[in-house]
Enzyme design. Structure first.
Site, PDB file in Angstrom:
ATOM      1  N   ASP A 144      -6.062   1.839  -3.142  1.00  0.00           N
ATOM      2  CA  ASP A 144      -7.248   1.623  -2.672  1.00  0.00           C
ATOM      3  C   ASP A 144      -7.740   2.982  -1.875  1.00  0.00           C
ATOM      4  OD1 ASP A 144      -5.329   1.697  -0.594  1.00  0.00           O
ATOM      5  OD2 ASP A 144      -6.050  -0.091   0.496  1.00  0.00           O
ATOM      6  N   ASP A 160      -1.175   1.299  -3.902  1.00  0.00           N
ATOM      7  CA  ASP A 160      -2.092   0.211  -4.497  1.00  0.00           C
ATOM      8  C   ASP A 160      -3.558   0.764  -4.969  1.00  0.00           C
ATOM      9  OD1 ASP A 160      -3.203   0.481  -2.048  1.00  0.00           O
ATOM     10  OD2 ASP A 160      -3.642  -1.641  -1.645  1.00  0.00           O
ATOM     11  N   ASP A 175      -2.746   6.189  -3.518  1.00  0.00           N
ATOM     12  CA  ASP A 175      -1.401   5.796  -2.642  1.00  0.00           C
ATOM     13  C   ASP A 175      -0.896   4.523  -3.785  1.00  0.00           C
ATOM     14  OD1 ASP A 175      -3.837   3.931  -2.451  1.00  0.00           O
ATOM     15  OD2 ASP A 175      -3.105   3.534  -0.259  1.00  0.00           O
ATOM     16  N   SER A 188       0.680  -1.092   0.068  1.00  0.00           N
ATOM     17  CA  SER A 188       0.043   0.070  -0.010  1.00  0.00           C
ATOM     18  C   SER A 188       0.934   1.041  -0.066  1.00  0.00           C
ATOM     19  CB  SER A 188      -1.021  -0.035   1.069  1.00  0.00           C
ATOM     20  OG  SER A 188      -1.901   0.972   1.095  1.00  0.00           O
TER      21      SER A 188
END
Length: 451
Positions: free
Chosen positions: A249, A247, A245, A108
């Site tokens: 999400d 990833d 960010d 992440s």
């Protein structure tokens, strides 16, 4: 220490998180998620289990994703390798392809040396704690070791991005024509798919942070470094900035003047818009205890109930699933729109925020003015007994500050789940007042709970 944290298994790649661990974790996942009625029904029909595997672009993801795929295939699971895509795309594809489960290799917003393994159940939902515990226990148990035609196959998921883009575009209530968007992709998983989607939706797009080299993910860009995006929006005279960010999400935004619009403000905008068109289930927004007091005031003014949960998007998801609610999220930018996603989706969120700008013909600043952000001060008190927050003197001090603040402020004490630390959060009408109460309470916590 348990292997699974609040969002899967995460740690230093080739430190805690080795190729061996990734392989064994995948094998244990095949054992645990290969059970149950739906899995057994597929086996009875002569079909092997199928899993979607994807990653963000950090360099260690190459060997970790390969190890995950090897572990699954060696356990008789067919693997669809989706390559580099966002975490929410992985969750969507699991459901869209009717796969039995999926694995996302990502850390992440963490720096490049870290990595992580997130496991999703059938339907693209996060695993309950009890299932993660079963997988961890299965690491020590017997593995599945089929031979010959029983081993799984690893194939490229060729149209993974296209499916996800079409899904996002199909969710939009309005096109984005005429709006100049600056996208910061954090040199992460959204670098390829996010610009394409915003352009297909009609926006004029300028892209930054979209040159991942495996080592620069989240490095000075993305939702944890909004100053770069703010400067670009103002310099280019753009209408809005959207930051992901690593990833993708989560989503944070910047208005035309370079002011940050956080997850609470984004949720406020979306909640009111969804209520107006009858899409906000039970007129309820799900948010964590860390959401700003201003969000509560704004929602109350619009007849929207705020249901509070513990901090963490998994708890928001649990509450949404239990109550059938359609919108929830965190101040950090994890926003969940359950009509279209089973997890936080930064692309989906960003698209819908810009769509509201286009639909209402308003600037982001005008939309965000629906909510007044109360100054929020957070003090971490270290070296204390985190189980002692119920101490009588501590609670007396909390009650005194709460009484002094009245309706114009809020006090929250949170014990860390992993460290000898207590977080003191105070909101007030001005930062000076918030800081004074936070420092006073922190001193009481330090004095009473010191180890």
């Amino acid at each position: 220490m348990p292997l699974f944290g609040t969002d899967g298994v995460r740690g230093l790649a080739n430190g805690l998180l080795t190729a061996e661990l990734a392989l064994h974790l995948a094998q244990a996942t095949a054992v645990v998620l290969g059970q149950g009625r739906s899995a057994e029904a597929r086996k009875a029909e002569g079909r092997r289990l199928t899993a979607v595997v994807a990653r963000d672009p950090r360099v260690s993801g190459e060997f970790l994703a390969a190890a995950v795929a090897a572990g699954l295939a060696s356990s008789g699971v067919d693997v669809l390798d989706a390559g580099v895509i966002p975490t929410p795309a992985t969750a969507f594809l699991i459901a869209d392809h009717d796969a039995d489960f999926g694995v996302m290799v990502s850390a992440s917003h963490n720096p490049a040396p870290d990595n992580g393994i997130k496991i999703f159940a059938r339907g693209g939902t996060k695993l309950p704690d009890v299932v993660e515990q079963r997988i961890e226990s299965a690491l020590e148990g017997q593995r599945l070791q089929p031979t010959g035609a029983g081993v799984g196959r690893i194939r490229r998921f060729a149209d993974a991005e296209d499916r996800y883009v079409l899904h996002l575009l199909g969710s939009l209530p309005h096109r984005l024509d005429g709006i100049h968007v600056v996208l910061d992709c954090a040199h992460g998983a959204a670098a390829g798919v996010s610009p394409e989607t915003f352009r297909d939706a009609g926006a004029q797009v300028t892209v930054i942070g979209a040159e991942p080299d495996g080592l620069n993910i989240n490095d000075g860009v993305g939702s944890t470094h909004l100053d770069v995006l703010a400067e670009a929006v103002v310099r280019l005279g753009a209408d809005v900035g959207i930051a992901h960010d690593g990833d993708a999400d989560r989503c944070l935004a910047v208005d035309a003047d370079g002011n940050v619009v956080d997850g609470d403000q984004i949720m406020a905008i979306l909640a009111v818009a969804m209520k107006e068109r009858g899409a906000l289930a039970d007129d309820t927004l799900v948010a964590t205890v860390m959401s700003n007091l201003g969000l509560h005031r704004a929602m109350q003014a619009h007849g929207i109930r705020v249901l509070q949960t513990a901090v963490g998007d998994r708890y928001v998801l649990e509450a949404m699933n239990e109550g059938g609610y359609s919108l929830g999220g965190e101040q950090s930018g994890h926003v969940i729109m359950s009509e279209f996603a089973t997890t936080g989706d930064g692309l989906l969120t960003g698209l819908h925020i810009v769509a509201e700008m286009a639909r209402q013909k308003k600037t982001l600043a005008e939309l965000a003015s629906i909510m007044t952000v109360y100054p929020q001060v957070l003090v971490n008190v270290r070296g204390v007994d985190r189980d002692g927050v119920a101490d009588a003197d501590v609670q007396e001090a909390v009650a005194a500050s709460s009484a002094a603040l009245g309706d114009s402020g809020r006090v929250l004490l949170r014990a860390s789940g992993t460290e000898p630390l207590v977080r003191v959060m105070v909101e007030a009408a001005d930062e000076h007042t918030a800081r004074a109460h936070a420092d006073k309470l922190a001193a009481v916590v330090q004095e009473r709970l010191a180890l």
